[in-house]
Design a protein around this motif. Structure first.
Motif, PDB file in Angstrom:
ATOM      1  N   ALA A  27       0.812  -1.213   0.000  1.00 31.68           N
ATOM      2  CA  ALA A  27       0.000   0.000   0.000  1.00 31.68           C
ATOM      3  C   ALA A  27       0.850   1.270   0.000  1.00 31.68           C
ATOM      4  N   GLN A  28       2.094   1.160   0.459  1.00 32.36           N
ATOM      5  CA  GLN A  28       2.994   2.317   0.480  1.00 32.36           C
ATOM      6  C   GLN A  28       3.670   2.549  -0.859  1.00 32.36           C
ATOM      7  N   SER A  29       3.534   1.596  -1.785  1.00 34.57           N
ATOM      8  CA  SER A  29       4.206   1.689  -3.076  1.00 34.57           C
ATOM      9  C   SER A  29       3.209   2.084  -4.153  1.00 34.57           C
ATOM     10  N   SER A  30       3.614   3.009  -5.003  1.00 33.66           N
ATOM     11  CA  SER A  30       2.739   3.495  -6.068  1.00 33.66           C
ATOM     12  C   SER A  30       2.971   2.698  -7.352  1.00 33.66           C
ATOM     13  N   LEU A  31       1.977   1.929  -7.763  1.00 34.87           N
ATOM     14  CA  LEU A  31       2.099   1.199  -9.026  1.00 34.87           C
ATOM     15  C   LEU A  31       2.044   2.152 -10.222  1.00 34.87           C
ATOM     16  N   GLY A  32       1.440   3.327 -10.010  1.00 38.13           N
ATOM     17  CA  GLY A  32       1.453   4.322 -11.081  1.00 38.13           C
ATOM     18  C   GLY A  32       2.872   4.760 -11.406  1.00 38.13           C
ATOM     19  N   MET A  33       3.704   4.897 -10.361  1.00 41.17           N
ATOM     20  CA  MET A  33       5.110   5.257 -10.582  1.00 41.17           C
ATOM     21  C   MET A  33       5.841   4.140 -11.310  1.00 41.17           C
ATOM     22  N   VAL A  34       5.517   2.887 -10.964  1.00 35.95           N
ATOM     23  CA  VAL A  34       6.121   1.753 -11.656  1.00 35.95           C
ATOM     24  C   VAL A  34       5.754   1.790 -13.137  1.00 35.95           C
ATOM     25  N   GLN A  35       4.500   2.074 -13.420  1.00 31.73           N
ATOM     26  CA  GLN A  35       4.054   2.143 -14.808  1.00 31.73           C
ATOM     27  C   GLN A  35       4.801   3.235 -15.570  1.00 31.73           C
ATOM     28  N   GLU A  36       4.989   4.383 -14.938  1.00 32.13           N
ATOM     29  CA  GLU A  36       5.728   5.468 -15.579  1.00 32.13           C
ATOM     30  C   GLU A  36       7.176   5.048 -15.858  1.00 32.13           C
ATOM     31  N   LEU A  37       7.801   4.364 -14.896  1.00 32.82           N
ATOM     32  CA  LEU A  37       9.171   3.901 -15.081  1.00 32.82           C
ATOM     33  C   LEU A  37       9.267   2.914 -16.239  1.00 32.82           C
ATOM     34  N   LEU A  38       8.312   2.007 -16.329  1.00 30.71           N
ATOM     35  CA  LEU A  38       8.329   1.010 -17.392  1.00 30.71           C
ATOM     36  C   LEU A  38       8.077   1.649 -18.752  1.00 30.71           C
ATOM     37  N   GLN A  39       7.191   2.630 -18.799  1.00 25.78           N
ATOM     38  CA  GLN A  39       6.943   3.332 -20.058  1.00 25.78           C
ATOM     39  C   GLN A  39       8.192   4.072 -20.516  1.00 25.78           C
ATOM     40  N   ARG A  40       8.858   4.704 -19.591  1.00 31.79           N
ATOM     41  CA  ARG A  40      10.100   5.395 -19.924  1.00 31.79           C
ATOM     42  C   ARG A  40      11.141   4.404 -20.429  1.00 31.79           C
ATOM     43  N   LEU A  41      11.226   3.267 -19.743  1.00 23.81           N
ATOM     44  CA  LEU A  41      12.198   2.242 -20.117  1.00 23.81           C
ATOM     45  C   LEU A  41      11.928   1.732 -21.526  1.00 23.81           C
ATOM     46  N   ARG A  42      10.669   1.410 -21.818  1.00 23.56           N
ATOM     47  CA  ARG A  42      10.320   0.905 -23.143  1.00 23.56           C
ATOM     48  C   ARG A  42      10.646   1.931 -24.232  1.00 23.56           C
ATOM     49  N   SER A  43      10.353   3.190 -23.947  1.00 23.48           N
ATOM     50  CA  SER A  43      10.614   4.246 -24.922  1.00 23.48           C
ATOM     51  C   SER A  43      12.104   4.398 -25.206  1.00 23.48           C
ATOM     52  N   GLU A  44      12.922   4.382 -24.146  1.00 23.17           N
ATOM     53  CA  GLU A  44      14.360   4.560 -24.325  1.00 23.17           C
ATOM     54  C   GLU A  44      14.991   3.345 -25.007  1.00 23.17           C
ATOM     55  N   VAL A  45      14.516   2.146 -24.669  1.00 20.75           N
ATOM     56  CA  VAL A  45      15.029   0.946 -25.329  1.00 20.75           C
ATOM     57  C   VAL A  45      14.669   0.959 -26.804  1.00 20.75           C
ATOM     58  N   LYS A  46      13.447   1.378 -27.116  1.00 27.14           N
ATOM     59  CA  LYS A  46      13.011   1.457 -28.509  1.00 27.14           C
ATOM     60  C   LYS A  46      13.868   2.453 -29.291  1.00 27.14           C
ATOM     61  N   THR A  47      14.142   3.595 -28.677  1.00 25.69           N
ATOM     62  CA  THR A  47      14.974   4.606 -29.331  1.00 25.69           C
ATOM     63  C   THR A  47      16.394   4.092 -29.560  1.00 25.69           C
ATOM     64  N   ALA A  48      16.961   3.427 -28.556  1.00 27.29           N
ATOM     65  CA  ALA A  48      18.311   2.885 -28.687  1.00 27.29           C
ATOM     66  C   ALA A  48      18.371   1.794 -29.753  1.00 27.29           C
ATOM     67  N   ALA A  49      17.349   0.941 -29.794  1.00 31.17           N
ATOM     68  CA  ALA A  49      17.316  -0.131 -30.790  1.00 31.17           C
ATOM     69  C   ALA A  49      17.250   0.437 -32.198  1.00 31.17           C
ATOM     70  N   ALA A  50      16.454   1.490 -32.376  1.00 32.84           N
ATOM     71  CA  ALA A  50      16.363   2.133 -33.698  1.00 32.84           C
ATOM     72  C   ALA A  50      17.694   2.762 -34.084  1.00 32.84           C
ATOM     73  N   GLU A  51      18.348   3.404 -33.117  1.00 37.46           N
ATOM     74  CA  GLU A  51      19.655   4.022 -33.379  1.00 37.46           C
ATOM     75  C   GLU A  51      20.679   2.974 -33.826  1.00 37.46           C
ATOM     76  N   LEU A  52      20.775   1.876 -33.100  1.00 42.79           N
ATOM     77  CA  LEU A  52      21.760   0.848 -33.411  1.00 42.79           C
ATOM     78  C   LEU A  52      21.437   0.132 -34.709  1.00 42.79           C
ATOM     79  N   SER A  53      20.144   0.042 -35.032  1.00 43.67           N
ATOM     80  CA  SER A  53      19.747  -0.619 -36.273  1.00 43.67           C
ATOM     81  C   SER A  53      20.015   0.260 -37.494  1.00 43.67           C
ATOM     82  N   GLN A  54      19.681   1.529 -37.388  1.00 45.56           N
ATOM     83  CA  GLN A  54      19.808   2.444 -38.523  1.00 45.56           C
ATOM     84  C   GLN A  54      21.245   2.871 -38.780  1.00 45.56           C
ATOM     85  N   HIS A  55      22.090   2.813 -37.748  1.00 42.90           N
ATOM     86  CA  HIS A  55      23.470   3.285 -37.891  1.00 42.90           C
ATOM     87  C   HIS A  55      24.465   2.219 -37.435  1.00 42.90           C
ATOM     88  N   ALA A  56      24.133   0.966 -37.722  1.00 46.70           N
ATOM     89  CA  ALA A  56      24.984  -0.144 -37.269  1.00 46.70           C
ATOM     90  C   ALA A  56      26.417  -0.002 -37.761  1.00 46.70           C
TER      91      ALA A  56
END
Length: 275
Positions: free
Chosen positions: A219-248
């Motif tokens: 009850a002391q932990s915010s799952l909304g914050m977890v969701q925000e962290l995961l969304q940020r993580l997915r976005s940054e991983v997607k951006t990095a994957a595109a960078e490495l793919s397009q400029h391998a």
């Protein structure tokens, strides 16, 4: 020299020499290089190799570097200088060092992702595990089910009276908060409900607390914050994957393997009582 934080400065500016950068911009870069927690050449070497295992730097420091990182135009201007390198000021020579690394700023973003990945994963996994344990306890707790059934009976009595038939078949869990807020001379409805259960079973409250050990922590932990962290993580991983793919071709064949995230499955919601 030392920075204001007391750590050794890896950059000692040389004010004399060929000035290619505009004055204020050169000063901004010099301050940025001086604040770097690791020797700038070590950082550049790590960027070249895409090997950040030994780089001790925080995300906050990387953000500062990214904000002031030499632009492509500045790198080209310094790179096009035809005179002896020894004639340059240190700040121009450091800019030249970044210009010798293909897509240096994008590599720095990858460093930020890698450094933040473990922390984000650790925080997310820890909070989800606690929530999952709490939900599991709610699913199997007999006393929790008894409390919900009694809450349903109380609610139907309040809303429809003792003789009412065909009352509500269930309720959302926020109804318990409404019961806590609804107060009379003897306390809240939720308080009366717990007293009623305790009279039937003197060990009820102690046993309920024991069966739901993880719930107060969850009850002391915010799952909304977890969701925000995961969304940020997915976005940054997607951006990095595109960078490495397009400029391998700009990264060579020694790219590190992307870590696998083993996040726990989303926690299940406890069932609602049915009359």
């Amino acid at each position: 020299g030392a920075t204001s934080s007391g750590r050794p400065s890896p950059f000692v500016p040389k004010s004399m020499g060929v000035s290619l950068l505009e004055g204020n911009r050169a000063q901004q870069l010099a301050i940025t290089f001086r604040r770097s927690p690791i020797p700038f050449d070590c950082l550049c070497s790590a960027l070249e190799r895409m090997d950040f295992s030994a780089v001790q730097i925080e995300e906050e420091d990387i953000d500062g570097l990214l904000q002031a990182w030499p632009t492509e135009a500045e790198q080209k201007m310094v790179k096009d200088y035809k005179g002896p390198l020894s004639d340059m000021r240190d700040v121009e020579r450091y800019v030249l060092r970044t210009a010798q690394i293909k897509r240096s700023k994008e590599r720095l973003r990858c460093l930020k992702l890698i450094k933040g990945l473990q922390d984000v994963h650790s925080v997310s996994k820890g909070r989800l595990v606690v929530a999952q344990e709490a939900c599991s306890e709610l699913l199997i707790s007999e006393r929790w089910k008894t409390l919900l059934a009694e809450a349903l009976r109380f609610g139907n009595f309040i809303n429809h009276g003792a003789a009412a038939g065909g009352g509500a078949q269930g309720f959302t869990l926020d109804a318990l908060l409404q019961m806590r807020a609804l107060k009379g001379a003897g306390g809240s409805v939720l308080h009366c409900l717990c007293v009623s259960l305790a009279k039937k079973d003197p060990s009820f409250l102690v046993s309920l607390t024991s069966e739901l050990r993880s719930v107060p922590v969850a009850a002391q932990s915010s799952l909304g914050m977890v969701q925000e962290l995961l969304q940020r993580l997915r976005s940054e991983v997607k951006t990095a994957a595109a960078e490495l793919s397009q400029h391998a071709g700009d990264y060579g064949d020694d790219l590190p393997q992307a870590p696998t995230l083993l996040l726990p499955k989303p926690p299940l919601a406890p069932p609602l009582p049915v009359a």
